[in-house]
Design a protein around this motif. Structure first.
Motif, PDB file in Angstrom:
ATOM      1  N   VAL A  47      13.293   1.441  -8.201  1.00  0.00           N
ATOM      2  CA  VAL A  47      12.644   0.560  -7.249  1.00  0.00           C
ATOM      3  C   VAL A  47      13.696  -0.009  -6.320  1.00  0.00           C
ATOM      4  O   VAL A  47      14.707  -0.525  -6.747  1.00  0.00           O
ATOM      5  CB  VAL A  47      11.908  -0.576  -7.987  1.00  0.00           C
ATOM      6  CG1 VAL A  47      11.313  -1.555  -7.008  1.00  0.00           C
ATOM      7  CG2 VAL A  47      10.835   0.005  -8.884  1.00  0.00           C
ATOM      8  N   GLY A  49      13.946   1.654  -2.902  1.00  0.00           N
ATOM      9  CA  GLY A  49      14.091   2.583  -1.795  1.00  0.00           C
ATOM     10  C   GLY A  49      15.074   3.698  -2.053  1.00  0.00           C
ATOM     11  O   GLY A  49      15.205   4.609  -1.251  1.00  0.00           O
ATOM     12  N   VAL A  89       4.931  -0.131   2.908  1.00  0.00           N
ATOM     13  CA  VAL A  89       5.267   0.172   1.520  1.00  0.00           C
ATOM     14  C   VAL A  89       5.554  -1.113   0.747  1.00  0.00           C
ATOM     15  O   VAL A  89       6.120  -2.064   1.276  1.00  0.00           O
ATOM     16  CB  VAL A  89       6.493   1.126   1.446  1.00  0.00           C
ATOM     17  CG1 VAL A  89       7.778   0.423   1.858  1.00  0.00           C
ATOM     18  CG2 VAL A  89       6.642   1.704   0.047  1.00  0.00           C
ATOM     19  N   LEU A  91       6.785  -2.182  -3.399  1.00  0.00           N
ATOM     20  CA  LEU A  91       7.359  -1.587  -4.596  1.00  0.00           C
ATOM     21  C   LEU A  91       6.789  -2.214  -5.855  1.00  0.00           C
ATOM     22  O   LEU A  91       6.576  -3.432  -5.919  1.00  0.00           O
ATOM     23  CB  LEU A  91       8.881  -1.727  -4.575  1.00  0.00           C
ATOM     24  CG  LEU A  91       9.558  -1.016  -3.400  1.00  0.00           C
ATOM     25  CD1 LEU A  91       9.901  -2.004  -2.293  1.00  0.00           C
ATOM     26  CD2 LEU A  91      10.802  -0.290  -3.852  1.00  0.00           C
ATOM     27  N   LYS A  95       5.372  -5.704  -6.678  1.00  0.00           N
ATOM     28  CA  LYS A  95       4.614  -5.622  -5.427  1.00  0.00           C
ATOM     29  C   LYS A  95       5.307  -6.327  -4.266  1.00  0.00           C
ATOM     30  O   LYS A  95       4.659  -6.777  -3.329  1.00  0.00           O
ATOM     31  CB  LYS A  95       3.201  -6.183  -5.608  1.00  0.00           C
ATOM     32  CG  LYS A  95       2.366  -5.426  -6.620  1.00  0.00           C
ATOM     33  CD  LYS A  95       0.945  -5.956  -6.646  1.00  0.00           C
ATOM     34  CE  LYS A  95       0.090  -5.174  -7.643  1.00  0.00           C
ATOM     35  NZ  LYS A  95      -1.308  -5.647  -7.679  1.00  0.00           N
ATOM     36  N   GLY A  98       7.862  -4.191   1.545  1.00  0.00           N
ATOM     37  CA  GLY A  98       8.917  -3.379   2.117  1.00  0.00           C
ATOM     38  C   GLY A  98       8.688  -3.198   3.595  1.00  0.00           C
ATOM     39  O   GLY A  98       8.063  -4.042   4.247  1.00  0.00           O
ATOM     40  N   VAL A 161      11.884   6.689   1.062  1.00  0.00           N
ATOM     41  CA  VAL A 161      11.051   6.436  -0.115  1.00  0.00           C
ATOM     42  C   VAL A 161      10.261   7.714  -0.395  1.00  0.00           C
ATOM     43  O   VAL A 161      10.082   8.545   0.497  1.00  0.00           O
ATOM     44  CB  VAL A 161      10.084   5.258   0.107  1.00  0.00           C
ATOM     45  CG1 VAL A 161      10.830   3.963   0.323  1.00  0.00           C
ATOM     46  CG2 VAL A 161       9.117   5.547   1.246  1.00  0.00           C
ATOM     47  N   ARG A 212      -1.566   4.573  -3.747  1.00  0.00           N
ATOM     48  CA  ARG A 212      -0.783   3.849  -4.756  1.00  0.00           C
ATOM     49  C   ARG A 212      -0.439   4.809  -5.877  1.00  0.00           C
ATOM     50  O   ARG A 212      -1.295   5.578  -6.316  1.00  0.00           O
ATOM     51  CB  ARG A 212      -1.586   2.666  -5.318  1.00  0.00           C
ATOM     52  CG  ARG A 212      -0.878   1.809  -6.369  1.00  0.00           C
ATOM     53  CD  ARG A 212      -1.832   0.702  -6.825  1.00  0.00           C
ATOM     54  NE  ARG A 212      -1.197  -0.296  -7.650  1.00  0.00           N
ATOM     55  CZ  ARG A 212      -1.181  -0.272  -8.987  1.00  0.00           C
ATOM     56  NH1 ARG A 212      -1.775   0.739  -9.640  1.00  0.00           N
ATOM     57  NH2 ARG A 212      -0.599  -1.230  -9.678  1.00  0.00           N
ATOM     58  N   TYR A 228       4.980   2.895  -6.236  1.00  0.00           N
ATOM     59  CA  TYR A 228       4.864   2.420  -4.856  1.00  0.00           C
ATOM     60  C   TYR A 228       3.401   2.210  -4.486  1.00  0.00           C
ATOM     61  O   TYR A 228       2.514   2.920  -4.957  1.00  0.00           O
ATOM     62  CB  TYR A 228       5.470   3.438  -3.886  1.00  0.00           C
ATOM     63  CG  TYR A 228       6.960   3.633  -4.058  1.00  0.00           C
ATOM     64  CD1 TYR A 228       7.870   2.909  -3.305  1.00  0.00           C
ATOM     65  CD2 TYR A 228       7.448   4.556  -4.990  1.00  0.00           C
ATOM     66  CE1 TYR A 228       9.233   3.084  -3.464  1.00  0.00           C
ATOM     67  CE2 TYR A 228       8.814   4.735  -5.167  1.00  0.00           C
ATOM     68  CZ  TYR A 228       9.702   3.997  -4.393  1.00  0.00           C
ATOM     69  OH  TYR A 228      11.052   4.169  -4.569  1.00  0.00           O
ATOM     70  N   GLU A 229       3.176   1.223  -3.617  1.00  0.00           N
ATOM     71  CA  GLU A 229       1.897   1.071  -2.952  1.00  0.00           C
ATOM     72  C   GLU A 229       2.075   1.406  -1.478  1.00  0.00           C
ATOM     73  O   GLU A 229       3.032   0.943  -0.847  1.00  0.00           O
ATOM     74  CB  GLU A 229       1.372  -0.360  -3.103  1.00  0.00           C
ATOM     75  CG  GLU A 229       0.933  -0.686  -4.512  1.00  0.00           C
ATOM     76  CD  GLU A 229       0.271  -2.052  -4.622  1.00  0.00           C
ATOM     77  OE1 GLU A 229      -0.303  -2.336  -5.691  1.00  0.00           O
ATOM     78  OE2 GLU A 229       0.338  -2.816  -3.641  1.00  0.00           O
ATOM     79  N   TYR A 230       1.160   2.214  -0.945  1.00  0.00           N
ATOM     80  CA  TYR A 230       1.190   2.603   0.468  1.00  0.00           C
ATOM     81  C   TYR A 230       0.009   1.914   1.145  1.00  0.00           C
ATOM     82  O   TYR A 230      -1.087   2.468   1.240  1.00  0.00           O
ATOM     83  CB  TYR A 230       1.116   4.117   0.592  1.00  0.00           C
ATOM     84  CG  TYR A 230       2.205   4.824  -0.196  1.00  0.00           C
ATOM     85  CD1 TYR A 230       3.488   4.947   0.316  1.00  0.00           C
ATOM     86  CD2 TYR A 230       1.948   5.341  -1.473  1.00  0.00           C
ATOM     87  CE1 TYR A 230       4.499   5.578  -0.408  1.00  0.00           C
ATOM     88  CE2 TYR A 230       2.950   5.976  -2.197  1.00  0.00           C
ATOM     89  CZ  TYR A 230       4.219   6.085  -1.662  1.00  0.00           C
ATOM     90  OH  TYR A 230       5.212   6.712  -2.384  1.00  0.00           O
TER      91      TYR A 230
END
Length: 250
Positions: A47, A49, A89, A91, A95, A98, A161, A212, A228-230
């Motif tokens: 976590v 990047g 993004v 992380l 959460k 980013g 990422v 996600r 990761y959450e997008y």
């Protein structure tokens, strides 16, 4: 006396046969043990990047009888319609926020948070995933922006990422476990395992892109250790001129 000599030769041959047989058995056990040695388990994507999607360990499709899940492949039929996309993004597991990413082909434009660009002064970063380069520019007139047209060398591994499509091969073999709404998008929940780790992906129901991807240490996903959450993903809105630096008139 000749009979004794023949008897001695026979005994020696018997001993040699027993020794040879024991050698074959030991060798066979050693070979069996080497095949049973566990494969390397994969580790969570770091976590921060500094990670790529290619994790070590057994993939879901590595099993000899593994076949793609038809329910999942149906969700991926519109993948080819995506020419570009963008996302914010975050992380996992905490959460934390980013940067914003605009992606088209092998080029990426990153707009970092203000505290991320404070040290270098770069408030936009252009990434080339083939050349593995990252060049920053201070185009918005920050304090350290002496020349907005002068590139600032950035650490590629710090800003790249794992992109959403990089998970699709593994997701194809996953199990559908439900659905929900994620940042105003209907998504399908899919779980799969790689080595000793467990993954849960939220797949966009229209274009089939992960929104996600959480990595857990147990099948229940109660202990999330990475991913990761997008967020706020948009499709086919990124233009070519957004992905390269355009000189600012001084």
């Amino acid at each position: 006396m000749a009979r004794c000599a023949r008897k001695g030769v026979t005994m020696k041959l018997a001993y040699l046969f027993v020794i040879l047989l024991l050698g074959i058995v030991v060798l066979g056990c050693a070979q069996q043990q080497s095949y049973e040695t566990p494969k390397n388990v994969d580790s969570a994507a770091p976590v921060g990047g500094k990670a790529g999607p290619d994790l070590a360990g057994e993939k879901p499709g590595d099993e000899p009888d593994a076949t793609p899940n038809p329910a999942v492949t149906k969700l991926l039929t519109r993948n080819s319609q995506v020419k570009s996309y963008s996302f914010d993004v975050a992380l996992l597991p905490d959460k934390r926020g980013g940067a914003h990413y605009d992606v088209k082909g092998t080029l990426i434009r990153v707009t970092p948070l203000s505290d991320q660009s404070a040290e270098t002064g770069a408030d936009v970063i252009f990434i080339d995933t083939v050349a593995r380069t990252a060049d920053g520019y201070c185009v918005r007139g920050k304090t350290k922006c002496l020349d907005p047209n002068a590139p600032i060398a950035m650490d590629y591994d710090e800003w790249i990422v794992p992109l959403p499509p990089s998970y699709l091969e593994d997701i194809t073999y996953g199990e559908v476990i439900g659905s929900l709404t994620f940042f105003n998008k209907p998504v399908t929940r899919i779980k799969y395992q790689r080595g000793a780790l467990y993954y849960e992906a939220y797949l966009d129901n229209y274009f089939g892109y992960p929104q996600r991807v959480a990595i857990g240490s147990n099948p229940e996903m109660t202990d999330i250790i990475g991913g990761y959450e997008y967020r706020n993903m948009a499709f086919n809105t990124v233009q070519d001129d957004q992905l390269t630096h355009v000189d600012v008139k001084l």
